[in-house]
Design a protein around this motif. Structure first.
Motif, PDB file in Angstrom:
ATOM      1  N   UNK A   1      25.021 -63.061  63.308  1.00 56.63           N
ATOM      2  CA  UNK A   1      26.147 -63.556  64.095  1.00 56.63           C
ATOM      3  C   UNK A   1      26.155 -62.922  65.487  1.00 56.63           C
ATOM      4  N   UNK A   2      25.900 -61.624  65.546  1.00 60.07           N
ATOM      5  CA  UNK A   2      25.952 -60.917  66.821  1.00 60.07           C
ATOM      6  C   UNK A   2      24.870 -61.410  67.776  1.00 60.07           C
ATOM      7  N   UNK A   3      23.790 -61.979  67.243  1.00 57.83           N
ATOM      8  CA  UNK A   3      22.707 -62.468  68.085  1.00 57.83           C
ATOM      9  C   UNK A   3      22.871 -63.930  68.485  1.00 57.83           C
ATOM     10  N   UNK A   4      23.907 -64.595  68.004  1.00 58.39           N
ATOM     11  CA  UNK A   4      24.112 -65.985  68.407  1.00 58.39           C
ATOM     12  C   UNK A   4      24.537 -66.028  69.880  1.00 58.39           C
ATOM     13  N   UNK A   5      24.205 -67.108  70.530  1.00 57.87           N
ATOM     14  CA  UNK A   5      24.528 -67.254  71.957  1.00 57.87           C
ATOM     15  C   UNK A   5      26.034 -67.181  72.187  1.00 57.87           C
ATOM     16  N   UNK A   6      26.803 -67.816  71.314  1.00 60.63           N
ATOM     17  CA  UNK A   6      28.261 -67.821  71.459  1.00 60.63           C
ATOM     18  C   UNK A   6      28.834 -66.412  71.322  1.00 60.63           C
ATOM     19  N   UNK A   7      28.384 -65.683  70.287  1.00 57.48           N
ATOM     20  CA  UNK A   7      28.885 -64.319  70.085  1.00 57.48           C
ATOM     21  C   UNK A   7      28.475 -63.412  71.241  1.00 57.48           C
ATOM     22  N   UNK A   8      27.246 -63.550  71.716  1.00 56.03           N
ATOM     23  CA  UNK A   8      26.778 -62.713  72.830  1.00 56.03           C
ATOM     24  C   UNK A   8      27.584 -63.003  74.093  1.00 56.03           C
ATOM     25  N   UNK A   9      27.893 -64.282  74.328  1.00 58.02           N
ATOM     26  CA  UNK A   9      28.702 -64.627  75.504  1.00 58.02           C
ATOM     27  C   UNK A   9      30.118 -64.082  75.350  1.00 58.02           C
ATOM     28  N   UNK A  10      30.707 -64.230  74.155  1.00 59.64           N
ATOM     29  CA  UNK A  10      32.065 -63.742  73.906  1.00 59.64           C
ATOM     30  C   UNK A  10      32.146 -62.224  74.080  1.00 59.64           C
ATOM     31  N   UNK A  11      31.135 -61.524  73.609  1.00 56.64           N
ATOM     32  CA  UNK A  11      31.121 -60.061  73.703  1.00 56.64           C
ATOM     33  C   UNK A  11      30.535 -59.566  75.028  1.00 56.64           C
ATOM     34  N   UNK A  12      30.141 -60.494  75.879  1.00 54.99           N
ATOM     35  CA  UNK A  12      29.616 -60.183  77.220  1.00 54.99           C
ATOM     36  C   UNK A  12      28.458 -59.193  77.147  1.00 54.99           C
ATOM     37  N   UNK A  13      27.512 -59.455  76.265  1.00 49.23           N
ATOM     38  CA  UNK A  13      26.406 -58.535  76.040  1.00 49.23           C
ATOM     39  C   UNK A  13      25.245 -58.720  77.018  1.00 49.23           C
ATOM     40  N   UNK A  14      25.167 -59.859  77.675  1.00 48.60           N
ATOM     41  CA  UNK A  14      23.979 -60.186  78.464  1.00 48.60           C
ATOM     42  C   UNK A  14      24.184 -60.118  79.972  1.00 48.60           C
ATOM     43  N   UNK A  15      24.889 -59.137  80.458  1.00 42.16           N
ATOM     44  CA  UNK A  15      24.976 -58.957  81.901  1.00 42.16           C
ATOM     45  C   UNK A  15      25.002 -57.474  82.231  1.00 42.16           C
ATOM     46  N   UNK A  16      24.791 -57.173  83.489  1.00 44.05           N
ATOM     47  CA  UNK A  16      24.735 -55.786  83.953  1.00 44.05           C
ATOM     48  C   UNK A  16      26.148 -55.197  83.958  1.00 44.05           C
ATOM     49  N   UNK A  17      26.379 -54.234  83.112  1.00 43.64           N
ATOM     50  CA  UNK A  17      27.705 -53.618  83.001  1.00 43.64           C
ATOM     51  C   UNK A  17      27.930 -52.498  84.017  1.00 43.64           C
ATOM     52  N   UNK A  18      27.036 -52.354  84.979  1.00 44.40           N
ATOM     53  CA  UNK A  18      27.211 -51.315  85.999  1.00 44.40           C
ATOM     54  C   UNK A  18      28.031 -51.809  87.182  1.00 44.40           C
ATOM     55  N   UNK A  19      28.273 -53.114  87.244  1.00 40.67           N
ATOM     56  CA  UNK A  19      28.994 -53.700  88.377  1.00 40.67           C
ATOM     57  C   UNK A  19      30.351 -54.238  87.931  1.00 40.67           C
ATOM     58  N   UNK A  20      31.402 -54.050  88.744  1.00 41.46           N
ATOM     59  CA  UNK A  20      32.689 -54.689  88.418  1.00 41.46           C
ATOM     60  C   UNK A  20      32.554 -56.191  88.566  1.00 41.46           C
ATOM     61  N   UNK A  21      33.272 -56.906  87.753  1.00 41.01           N
ATOM     62  CA  UNK A  21      33.214 -58.371  87.822  1.00 41.01           C
ATOM     63  C   UNK A  21      34.365 -58.993  87.053  1.00 41.01           C
ATOM     64  N   UNK A  22      34.739 -60.213  87.442  1.00 42.60           N
ATOM     65  CA  UNK A  22      35.760 -60.927  86.658  1.00 42.60           C
ATOM     66  C   UNK A  22      35.170 -61.334  85.302  1.00 42.60           C
ATOM     67  N   UNK A  23      35.985 -61.248  84.265  1.00 41.83           N
ATOM     68  CA  UNK A  23      35.557 -61.598  82.908  1.00 41.83           C
ATOM     69  C   UNK A  23      36.647 -62.448  82.249  1.00 41.83           C
ATOM     70  N   UNK A  24      36.317 -63.000  81.110  1.00 36.36           N
ATOM     71  CA  UNK A  24      37.303 -63.792  80.367  1.00 36.36           C
ATOM     72  C   UNK A  24      38.358 -62.916  79.697  1.00 36.36           C
ATOM     73  N   UNK A  25      37.942 -61.748  79.217  1.00 37.97           N
ATOM     74  CA  UNK A  25      38.867 -60.877  78.497  1.00 37.97           C
ATOM     75  C   UNK A  25      38.319 -59.461  78.457  1.00 37.97           C
ATOM     76  N   UNK A  26      39.200 -58.523  78.208  1.00 34.79           N
ATOM     77  CA  UNK A  26      38.829 -57.126  77.989  1.00 34.79           C
ATOM     78  C   UNK A  26      39.552 -56.635  76.740  1.00 34.79           C
ATOM     79  N   UNK A  27      39.048 -55.556  76.177  1.00 31.75           N
ATOM     80  CA  UNK A  27      39.673 -54.986  74.976  1.00 31.75           C
ATOM     81  C   UNK A  27      41.109 -54.563  75.247  1.00 31.75           C
TER      82      UNK A  27
END
Length: 163
Positions: A1-27
């Motif tokens: 499940x964690x490797x599905x495209x939808x889950x990865x997009x929801x968890x924002x796993x595939x972008x550089x987390x070193x830069x601030x950016x607008x997102x859909x949600x935060x914890x």
């Protein structure tokens, strides 16, 4: 499940987390919210007991024109054991909250749920009609087969009896 495209997009796993950016949600445990935004959007939806309350709140903020940002410089430490995610009840709560979220924000799911009884009734009628038609088709084919068998036997016995 964690490797599905939808889950990865929801968890924002595939972008550089070193830069601030607008997102859909935060914890929810790591939010800093402007008072004006909280007053404008309202509090968290109490129908979400655990999970998706933060996604829902951020989604509502976006609908009201507020932007949600991921800021890597902001740090927090959260000591927890994630016990709720390790058993069936936690998985069930997560699933129920996700369904509640999609029911709340998806017109298609809302309409499907509202017309569920009607749809089940129509499905039952359709199955009954199909079953009756299949029974008639089976009877028609069986009758034709039986008639062919009886006709061939009668003609064979008739020809053997007359010789």
């Amino acid at each position: 499940m964690r490797n599905s495209r939808t889950a990865r997009a929801h968890l924002m796993l595939d972008y550089d987390h070193r830069e601030p950016r607008p997102v859909d949600w935060v914890l929810g445990g790591a939010m800093l919210v402007r008072r004006r935004a909280a007053e404008d959007v309202g509090g968290a939806d109490e129908r979400f007991f655990l999970y998706f309350e933060d996604v829902d709140w951020c989604f509502r903020m976006g609908k009201r024109g507020w932007r949600v940002w991921y800021v890597p410089e902001a740090a927090m430490e959260h000591h927890h054991r994630r016990e709720s995610a390790r058993d069936f009840r936690g998985l069930r709560r997560h699933l129920m909250s996700s369904l509640r979220f999609y029911e709340k924000w998806s017109l298609l799911l809302y309409v499907a749920k509202q017309s569920q009884a009607r749809a089940l009734g129509l499905a039952a009628v359709a199955v009954d009609i199909l079953a009756v038609n299949l029974a008639f088709l089976l009877a028609f084919v069986s009758r034709g087969q039986l008639a062919f068998t009886l006709t061939s036997r009668c003609s064979r016995s008739h020809t053997t009896g007359s010789s």
